[in-house]
Design a protein around this motif. Sequence first.
Motif, PDB file in Angstrom:
ATOM      1  N   ILE A 155     -81.879  20.682 -61.053  1.00  0.00           N
ATOM      2  CA  ILE A 155     -83.242  20.207 -60.840  1.00  0.00           C
ATOM      3  C   ILE A 155     -83.277  18.963 -59.960  1.00  0.00           C
ATOM      4  CG2 ILE A 155     -85.319  19.338 -61.965  1.00  0.00           C
ATOM      5  CD1 ILE A 155     -84.630  21.038 -64.400  1.00  0.00           C
ATOM      6  N   LEU A 156     -82.465  17.954 -60.289  1.00  0.00           N
ATOM      7  CA  LEU A 156     -82.500  16.710 -59.528  1.00  0.00           C
ATOM      8  C   LEU A 156     -82.186  16.922 -58.045  1.00  0.00           C
ATOM      9  CD1 LEU A 156     -82.896  13.671 -59.475  1.00  0.00           C
ATOM     10  CD2 LEU A 156     -80.497  13.393 -60.161  1.00  0.00           C
ATOM     11  N   PRO A 157     -81.098  17.655 -57.704  1.00  0.00           N
ATOM     12  CA  PRO A 157     -80.845  17.896 -56.273  1.00  0.00           C
ATOM     13  C   PRO A 157     -81.997  18.640 -55.591  1.00  0.00           C
ATOM     14  CG  PRO A 157     -78.916  18.458 -57.582  1.00  0.00           C
ATOM     15  CD  PRO A 157     -80.031  18.218 -58.545  1.00  0.00           C
ATOM     16  N   ALA A 158     -82.621  19.576 -56.303  1.00  0.00           N
ATOM     17  CA  ALA A 158     -83.721  20.343 -55.712  1.00  0.00           C
ATOM     18  C   ALA A 158     -84.967  19.479 -55.522  1.00  0.00           C
ATOM     19  CB  ALA A 158     -84.049  21.548 -56.587  1.00  0.00           C
ATOM     20  N   ILE A 159     -85.248  18.602 -56.477  1.00  0.00           N
ATOM     21  CA  ILE A 159     -86.390  17.699 -56.347  1.00  0.00           C
ATOM     22  C   ILE A 159     -86.205  16.803 -55.130  1.00  0.00           C
ATOM     23  CG2 ILE A 159     -87.590  15.742 -57.398  1.00  0.00           C
ATOM     24  CD1 ILE A 159     -88.292  18.294 -58.804  1.00  0.00           C
ATOM     25  N   SER A 169     -72.861  17.932 -60.994  1.00  0.00           N
ATOM     26  CA  SER A 169     -72.266  17.747 -62.314  1.00  0.00           C
ATOM     27  C   SER A 169     -72.493  18.973 -63.196  1.00  0.00           C
ATOM     28  CB  SER A 169     -72.873  16.524 -62.997  1.00  0.00           C
ATOM     29  OG  SER A 169     -72.639  15.357 -62.236  1.00  0.00           O
ATOM     30  N   VAL A 170     -71.468  19.331 -63.957  1.00  0.00           N
ATOM     31  CA  VAL A 170     -71.594  20.365 -64.974  1.00  0.00           C
ATOM     32  C   VAL A 170     -71.393  19.669 -66.311  1.00  0.00           C
ATOM     33  CG1 VAL A 170     -70.681  22.518 -65.898  1.00  0.00           C
ATOM     34  CG2 VAL A 170     -70.724  22.150 -63.424  1.00  0.00           C
ATOM     35  N   LEU A 171     -72.471  19.431 -67.032  1.00  0.00           N
ATOM     36  CA  LEU A 171     -72.391  18.638 -68.252  1.00  0.00           C
ATOM     37  C   LEU A 171     -71.794  19.414 -69.416  1.00  0.00           C
ATOM     38  CD1 LEU A 171     -75.645  16.490 -68.470  1.00  0.00           C
ATOM     39  CD2 LEU A 171     -73.475  15.998 -67.352  1.00  0.00           C
ATOM     40  N   ASP A 207     -70.923  20.222 -78.486  1.00  0.00           N
ATOM     41  CA  ASP A 207     -69.680  20.672 -79.122  1.00  0.00           C
ATOM     42  C   ASP A 207     -68.461  20.601 -78.220  1.00  0.00           C
ATOM     43  OD1 ASP A 207     -70.359  22.623 -77.348  1.00  0.00           O
ATOM     44  OD2 ASP A 207     -70.431  24.258 -78.811  1.00  0.00           O
ATOM     45  N   GLY A 208     -68.609  20.014 -77.024  1.00  0.00           N
ATOM     46  CA  GLY A 208     -67.470  19.897 -76.118  1.00  0.00           C
ATOM     47  C   GLY A 208     -67.351  21.024 -75.122  1.00  0.00           C
ATOM     48  N   ARG A 209     -68.150  22.082 -75.276  1.00  0.00           N
ATOM     49  CA  ARG A 209     -68.172  23.159 -74.284  1.00  0.00           C
ATOM     50  C   ARG A 209     -69.258  22.886 -73.246  1.00  0.00           C
ATOM     51  NH1 ARG A 209     -68.723  28.531 -77.815  1.00  0.00           N
ATOM     52  NH2 ARG A 209     -70.294  27.209 -78.858  1.00  0.00           N
ATOM     53  N   LYS A 210     -69.277  23.673 -72.182  1.00  0.00           N
ATOM     54  CA  LYS A 210     -70.317  23.537 -71.168  1.00  0.00           C
ATOM     55  C   LYS A 210     -71.689  23.607 -71.830  1.00  0.00           C
ATOM     56  CE  LYS A 210     -72.415  25.989 -67.268  1.00  0.00           C
ATOM     57  NZ  LYS A 210     -72.362  27.172 -66.386  1.00  0.00           N
ATOM     58  N   MET A 211     -72.587  22.697 -71.421  1.00  0.00           N
ATOM     59  CA  MET A 211     -73.931  22.694 -71.993  1.00  0.00           C
ATOM     60  C   MET A 211     -74.652  23.959 -71.565  1.00  0.00           C
ATOM     61  SD  MET A 211     -76.898  19.705 -71.852  1.00  0.00           S
ATOM     62  CE  MET A 211     -75.802  18.475 -72.557  1.00  0.00           C
ATOM     63  N   SER A 212     -75.026  24.786 -72.541  1.00  0.00           N
ATOM     64  CA  SER A 212     -75.631  26.070 -72.247  1.00  0.00           C
ATOM     65  C   SER A 212     -76.488  26.523 -73.415  1.00  0.00           C
ATOM     66  CB  SER A 212     -74.548  27.119 -71.967  1.00  0.00           C
ATOM     67  OG  SER A 212     -75.094  28.416 -71.891  1.00  0.00           O
ATOM     68  N   LYS A 213     -77.639  27.123 -73.096  1.00  0.00           N
ATOM     69  CA  LYS A 213     -78.503  27.653 -74.158  1.00  0.00           C
ATOM     70  C   LYS A 213     -77.768  28.721 -74.967  1.00  0.00           C
ATOM     71  CE  LYS A 213     -82.843  26.978 -71.578  1.00  0.00           C
ATOM     72  NZ  LYS A 213     -82.347  26.824 -70.207  1.00  0.00           N
ATOM     73  N   SER A 214     -76.909  29.485 -74.316  1.00  0.00           N
ATOM     74  CA  SER A 214     -76.205  30.568 -75.014  1.00  0.00           C
ATOM     75  C   SER A 214     -75.246  30.024 -76.067  1.00  0.00           C
ATOM     76  CB  SER A 214     -75.445  31.444 -74.017  1.00  0.00           C
ATOM     77  OG  SER A 214     -74.474  30.688 -73.317  1.00  0.00           O
ATOM     78  N   TYR A 215     -74.790  28.779 -75.916  1.00  0.00           N
ATOM     79  CA  TYR A 215     -73.907  28.163 -76.903  1.00  0.00           C
ATOM     80  C   TYR A 215     -74.687  27.377 -77.959  1.00  0.00           C
ATOM     81  CZ  TYR A 215     -70.048  29.077 -73.637  1.00  0.00           C
ATOM     82  OH  TYR A 215     -69.131  29.671 -72.813  1.00  0.00           O
ATOM     83  N   GLY A 216     -75.976  27.171 -77.732  1.00  0.00           N
ATOM     84  CA  GLY A 216     -76.777  26.399 -78.675  1.00  0.00           C
ATOM     85  C   GLY A 216     -76.353  24.947 -78.770  1.00  0.00           C
ATOM     86  N   ASN A 217     -75.836  24.382 -77.684  1.00  0.00           N
ATOM     87  CA  ASN A 217     -75.290  23.019 -77.709  1.00  0.00           C
ATOM     88  C   ASN A 217     -76.002  22.080 -76.728  1.00  0.00           C
ATOM     89  OD1 ASN A 217     -74.424  23.927 -75.227  1.00  0.00           O
ATOM     90  ND2 ASN A 217     -72.263  23.475 -75.543  1.00  0.00           N
ATOM     91  N   THR A 218     -77.244  22.397 -76.394  1.00  0.00           N
ATOM     92  CA  THR A 218     -77.945  21.646 -75.360  1.00  0.00           C
ATOM     93  C   THR A 218     -78.709  20.452 -75.918  1.00  0.00           C
ATOM     94  OG1 THR A 218     -79.981  22.947 -75.519  1.00  0.00           O
ATOM     95  CG2 THR A 218     -78.266  23.769 -74.040  1.00  0.00           C
ATOM     96  N   ILE A 219     -79.056  19.541 -75.004  1.00  0.00           N
ATOM     97  CA  ILE A 219     -79.966  18.442 -75.295  1.00  0.00           C
ATOM     98  C   ILE A 219     -81.188  18.660 -74.412  1.00  0.00           C
ATOM     99  CG2 ILE A 219     -80.341  15.944 -75.257  1.00  0.00           C
ATOM    100  CD1 ILE A 219     -77.321  15.584 -75.521  1.00  0.00           C
ATOM    101  N   PRO A 220     -82.305  19.130 -74.981  1.00  0.00           N
ATOM    102  CA  PRO A 220     -83.499  19.380 -74.171  1.00  0.00           C
ATOM    103  C   PRO A 220     -83.916  18.133 -73.390  1.00  0.00           C
ATOM    104  CG  PRO A 220     -83.751  20.359 -76.339  1.00  0.00           C
ATOM    105  CD  PRO A 220     -82.497  19.530 -76.389  1.00  0.00           C
ATOM    106  N   LEU A 221     -84.338  18.349 -72.164  1.00  0.00           N
ATOM    107  CA  LEU A 221     -84.623  17.246 -71.259  1.00  0.00           C
ATOM    108  C   LEU A 221     -85.713  16.320 -71.774  1.00  0.00           C
ATOM    109  CD1 LEU A 221     -84.030  15.980 -68.494  1.00  0.00           C
ATOM    110  CD2 LEU A 221     -85.633  17.614 -67.484  1.00  0.00           C
ATOM    111  N   LEU A 245     -80.531  18.726 -70.274  1.00  0.00           N
ATOM    112  CA  LEU A 245     -79.920  17.702 -69.414  1.00  0.00           C
ATOM    113  C   LEU A 245     -78.995  18.321 -68.370  1.00  0.00           C
ATOM    114  CD1 LEU A 245     -78.972  14.812 -71.910  1.00  0.00           C
ATOM    115  CD2 LEU A 245     -81.059  15.093 -70.558  1.00  0.00           C
ATOM    116  N   GLY A 246     -78.265  19.382 -68.761  1.00  0.00           N
ATOM    117  CA  GLY A 246     -77.363  20.031 -67.812  1.00  0.00           C
ATOM    118  C   GLY A 246     -78.115  20.648 -66.651  1.00  0.00           C
ATOM    119  N   ASN A 247     -79.256  21.281 -66.933  1.00  0.00           N
ATOM    120  CA  ASN A 247     -80.099  21.833 -65.854  1.00  0.00           C
ATOM    121  C   ASN A 247     -80.556  20.728 -64.914  1.00  0.00           C
ATOM    122  OD1 ASN A 247     -81.705  23.916 -68.317  1.00  0.00           O
ATOM    123  ND2 ASN A 247     -80.025  24.491 -66.975  1.00  0.00           N
ATOM    124  N   TYR A 248     -80.891  19.585 -65.493  1.00  0.00           N
ATOM    125  CA  TYR A 248     -81.447  18.489 -64.705  1.00  0.00           C
ATOM    126  C   TYR A 248     -80.447  17.957 -63.685  1.00  0.00           C
ATOM    127  CZ  TYR A 248     -83.339  13.882 -63.560  1.00  0.00           C
ATOM    128  OH  TYR A 248     -83.784  12.772 -62.885  1.00  0.00           O
TER     129      TYR A 248
END
Length: 335
Positions: free
Chosen positions: A23-27, A192-194, A198-212, A16-19
Amino acid sequence: MEITLTGITTTGAPHLGNYVGAILPAIEASRRQDVQSFYFLADYHALVKCQDPALVHRSRLEVAATWLALGLEVDNVIFYAQTDIPEILELTWILTCVTAKGLMNRAHAYKAAVAENLADPDKDPDKAVTMGLFSYPILMAADILMFKASKVPVGKDQTQHLEMARDIAARFNYLYGEHFVLPEAVVDEKASVLVGLDGRKMSKSYGNTIPLFEPEKALRKLIMRIKTNSLPPEAPKDPDTCTLFQIYQAFATADESAAIRQRYAQGIGWGEMKQVLFEYLNARLTEPRQRYQELLEKPDHIEQILKHGAARAREYSVPFLHQLRRAVGIRPLGG
């Protein structure tokens, strides 16, 4: 015509953070008729961080399918895989030969790796630091400079790479004549930076993402895991400090966000808000999720789109590399 370029690293399925951040602005930008836009899968870049061949292969498919499912206007842009443009790697070596090591020493990713190593007991600054990690800003510069991109949309954390690309281009131009356009970073201050689960920036490196494109049941389960405070349902709540509201606001209209903000002021239970967020996101993502799943089952179709884009991209890269080779002295011996 203005030329813009956007790279998409193929390291796992977008979240969701990538989106909302990229992604959305680029689309939306891909629909513009007044610019020539290049969009590419940065699959060579993926090798810097990932040595799992199956994951790299799968990610290339997932990332390409994501952009297509969300409506990238492939007839209006040039959409290709970095690995289908051999001229980029040759240009990378040419640029490497004019790039100061001191410039690479200042790259944020390299400095962070060294700092982490120095915190270890053995104090080896170069532990696990590959030349890919050290020099990948040069590959990024080649991506940009090859197509004479004047504008490159990036996040704030990527602006250093654009500055490096400008420095490298300027050095080459000084040595061999004016060949490269000096690119400018375009930073969307409103992007937006989602925050993640866990309350940290959504990032794969933190393992806290919601896949789109998480399936419906899995999406609901992840949203129910989002960290909240212990305020009771009837207590007024501050939406501006709440991950649930931040994610909702990134997708919703201004009127929809205002209505939910009012419910926070009146008191809303966290369980209720999580259900509201789930239902809203699920409705928004149902159609693109279906298109995404259909595209995953048609890898040959996606490959054809990328090959077509690569052929168009090479109409730029082949003659330009020929020009650059002559500039550095690599030309027929008789001429």
